[in-house]
Design a protein around this motif. Structure first.
Motif, PDB file in Angstrom:
ATOM      1  N   THR A 136     -16.928  46.785 -80.672  1.00 51.22           N
ATOM      2  CA  THR A 136     -18.333  47.177 -80.706  1.00 51.22           C
ATOM      3  C   THR A 136     -18.439  48.686 -80.935  1.00 51.22           C
ATOM      4  OG1 THR A 136     -20.442  47.216 -79.530  1.00 51.22           O
ATOM      5  CG2 THR A 136     -18.463  47.390 -78.174  1.00 51.22           C
ATOM      6  N   ASP A 143     -21.257  50.225 -80.225  1.00 51.74           N
ATOM      7  CA  ASP A 143     -22.205  50.743 -79.223  1.00 51.74           C
ATOM      8  C   ASP A 143     -22.090  49.951 -77.913  1.00 51.74           C
ATOM      9  OD1 ASP A 143     -23.831  48.416 -80.021  1.00 51.74           O
ATOM     10  OD2 ASP A 143     -24.437  49.631 -81.735  1.00 51.74           O
ATOM     11  N   ASP A 144     -23.002  49.016 -77.685  1.00 55.28           N
ATOM     12  CA  ASP A 144     -22.988  48.275 -76.422  1.00 55.28           C
ATOM     13  C   ASP A 144     -22.017  47.099 -76.466  1.00 55.28           C
ATOM     14  OD1 ASP A 144     -24.986  49.969 -75.793  1.00 55.28           O
ATOM     15  OD2 ASP A 144     -26.620  48.540 -76.053  1.00 55.28           O
ATOM     16  N   LYS A 193     -29.119  43.460 -70.238  1.00 50.37           N
ATOM     17  CA  LYS A 193     -30.330  44.242 -70.522  1.00 50.37           C
ATOM     18  C   LYS A 193     -31.451  43.333 -71.016  1.00 50.37           C
ATOM     19  CE  LYS A 193     -28.308  48.670 -70.483  1.00 50.37           C
ATOM     20  NZ  LYS A 193     -27.437  49.547 -71.257  1.00 50.37           N
ATOM     21  N   SER A 194     -31.091  42.293 -71.766  1.00 50.18           N
ATOM     22  CA  SER A 194     -32.115  41.319 -72.191  1.00 50.18           C
ATOM     23  C   SER A 194     -32.677  40.621 -70.957  1.00 50.18           C
ATOM     24  CB  SER A 194     -31.511  40.265 -73.126  1.00 50.18           C
ATOM     25  OG  SER A 194     -30.914  40.874 -74.239  1.00 50.18           O
ATOM     26  N   SER A 218     -26.820  47.230 -79.957  1.00 47.20           N
ATOM     27  CA  SER A 218     -27.954  48.048 -79.510  1.00 47.20           C
ATOM     28  C   SER A 218     -29.223  47.716 -80.290  1.00 47.20           C
ATOM     29  CB  SER A 218     -27.622  49.542 -79.609  1.00 47.20           C
ATOM     30  OG  SER A 218     -27.510  49.912 -80.959  1.00 47.20           O
ATOM     31  N   GLY A 219     -29.088  47.410 -81.582  1.00 47.26           N
ATOM     32  CA  GLY A 219     -30.260  47.060 -82.394  1.00 47.26           C
ATOM     33  C   GLY A 219     -30.904  45.769 -81.939  1.00 47.26           C
ATOM     34  N   LYS A 231     -30.814  44.581 -78.933  1.00 43.57           N
ATOM     35  CA  LYS A 231     -31.479  44.868 -77.654  1.00 43.57           C
ATOM     36  C   LYS A 231     -32.872  45.444 -77.891  1.00 43.57           C
ATOM     37  CE  LYS A 231     -29.616  47.933 -75.230  1.00 43.57           C
ATOM     38  NZ  LYS A 231     -28.594  48.873 -74.808  1.00 43.57           N
ATOM     39  N   THR A 232     -32.941  46.375 -78.846  1.00 47.59           N
ATOM     40  CA  THR A 232     -34.220  47.015 -79.176  1.00 47.59           C
ATOM     41  C   THR A 232     -35.190  45.978 -79.769  1.00 47.59           C
ATOM     42  OG1 THR A 232     -32.946  48.985 -79.691  1.00 47.59           O
ATOM     43  CG2 THR A 232     -35.240  49.006 -80.369  1.00 47.59           C
ATOM     44  N   GLU A 249     -23.411  43.649 -71.812  1.00 45.37           N
ATOM     45  CA  GLU A 249     -24.542  44.563 -71.624  1.00 45.37           C
ATOM     46  C   GLU A 249     -25.787  44.011 -72.327  1.00 45.37           C
ATOM     47  OE1 GLU A 249     -24.663  49.266 -72.368  1.00 45.37           O
ATOM     48  OE2 GLU A 249     -22.674  48.379 -72.470  1.00 45.37           O
ATOM     49  N   ALA A 250     -25.581  43.442 -73.513  1.00 41.01           N
ATOM     50  CA  ALA A 250     -26.707  42.866 -74.270  1.00 41.01           C
ATOM     51  C   ALA A 250     -27.344  41.731 -73.467  1.00 41.01           C
ATOM     52  CB  ALA A 250     -26.218  42.363 -75.626  1.00 41.01           C
ATOM     53  N   SER A 305     -22.195  45.385 -83.278  1.00 45.44           N
ATOM     54  CA  SER A 305     -23.211  46.280 -82.732  1.00 45.44           C
ATOM     55  C   SER A 305     -24.234  45.415 -82.002  1.00 45.44           C
ATOM     56  CB  SER A 305     -23.898  47.063 -83.841  1.00 45.44           C
ATOM     57  OG  SER A 305     -25.075  47.660 -83.336  1.00 45.44           O
TER      58      SER A 305
END
Length: 340
Positions: free
Chosen positions: A163, A165-166, A174-175, A216-217, A219-220, A170-171, A214
């Motif tokens: 990865t 990033d995250d 955080k979700s 992080s995208g 997650k956003t 973690e994904a 990846s």
């Protein structure tokens, strides 16, 4: 020493679980884990609290592991411990304890890479679980790591994708937080995903070159999606929770399996092994099984208790290193950023 009687004590303290295990010639005799419930209140691991809890837990945990195994400390052939990667304060507790114990008993000390251990957990002698043949592809997925590793032999490993990033765990967490689920959220999402429709909501997969990941995208994207829908309907989450969980899980599994397919194609390797805490996820296990008929894979999933952070995996690496006489010295230092 008679090779038939190698007893290794494994100690794991990389994050928030204090664990100790005893292995005898590749077979686990005990595998004790003390979880730290305190972090649930904070929605994540608090490093300072983790190292303090390790200090309280390590002596009773090791004592229990020896008792359950029916082994005295004088029977131990060596002490193996997690050198890294992990939280520095947590690693220091395990490292210092292992060094002192090995020194006091005048037996070899063996340092273990936590990420290698997740992969080598597959080599624990366990009835009903086959060991992957070399070379194989290992996917290690956890709260802190997402990697695809080409494993040529026990100690010749090459990270071919990771990865940027995250990590995948973690994904999930955080979700889950966005949905008001507790920590860690992965198991709860998995449970609800079974009751929902994975096609209910579409999340686009990130475009990342090669075999890297990846998250992080994604997650956003999930954050904006939740905000938008809740604005239109304040009860959106509770009315659609199972479908949201199923859709998030479906997308994450898709990201992982797409890269595994690519890695298998590029390397020509059809033996696929998974490890790490997130490999406990039933959706990921199912996707791997499906890959057997779809892509001609042979897949290896370790016993459930050897997937999350545990000391049995540290002990098996200790045993394999012991056979190679690969010992470390009392000058060994914990390394929070240790690479495979």
């Amino acid at each position: 020493m008679n090779s038939q009687n190698i007893y290794i004590l494994g100690i794991e303290s990389s994050c928030d679980d204090t664990a100790a295990a005893v292995i005898h010639n590749g077979k686990i005799l005990s595998n004790i884990i003390a979880n730290q419930k305190i972090h649930e209140e904070y929605g994540g691991v608090v490093p300072e609290l983790a190292s303090r809890a390790h200090q309280q837990n390590i002596v009773p945990v090791v004592d229990q592991a020896l008792k359950k195994a029916g082994v005295t400390k004088d029977q131990l052939s060596a002490v193996a411990f997690t050198k890294g990667p992990g939280l520095m304060g947590s690693l220091l507790v395990g490292t210092s304890f292992a060094k002192s114990l090995a020194y006091g008993l005048n037996i070899p000390l063996i340092d273990v890479n936590h990420m290698q251990a997740h992969i080598l957990a597959h080599f624990i002698d366990e009835v009903g679980f086959d060991k992957p043949p070399f070379p194989f592809l290992a996917m290690t997925i956890s709260g802190g790591h997402t990697q695809i590793v080409k494993v040529n032999n026990h100690f010749d490993m090459e990270v071919i994708g990771e990865t940027i990033d995250d990590a995948v765990g973690e994904a999930f967490d955080k979700s889950g937080k966005l949905l008001g689920l507790g920590y860690p959220a992965g198991p709860e999402i998995d449970k609800r995903a079974k009751l929902g429709n994975p096609q209910a909501f579409k999340f686009s997969k990130p475009k990342v070159d090669g075999l890297n990941f990846s998250f992080s995208g994604l997650k956003t994207a999930i954050l904006y999606f939740i905000q938008r829908e809740v604005k239109n309907n304040p009860n959106f989450i509770e009315e659609n929770l199972n479908d949201i969980c199923a859709s998030i899980q479906y997308t994450i599994i898709g990201i992982l399996t797409d890269k595994l397919k690519k890695a298998s194609k590029e390397t020509g390797i059809k033996y696929i092994a998974i490890g790490g805490g997130v490999s406990a996820n039933s959706g990921i296990r199912q996707a791997l099984k499906d890959g057997e008929s779809k892509h001609g894979w042979t897949t290896y999933v370790p016993k459930f208790e050897f997937t999350t952070d545990n000391a049995a995996m540290i002990a098996i690496v200790g045993y394999l290193k012991y056979l190679d006489k690969d010992f470390t010295t009392q000058n060994v230092m914990a390394n929070a950023r240790l690479k495979i």
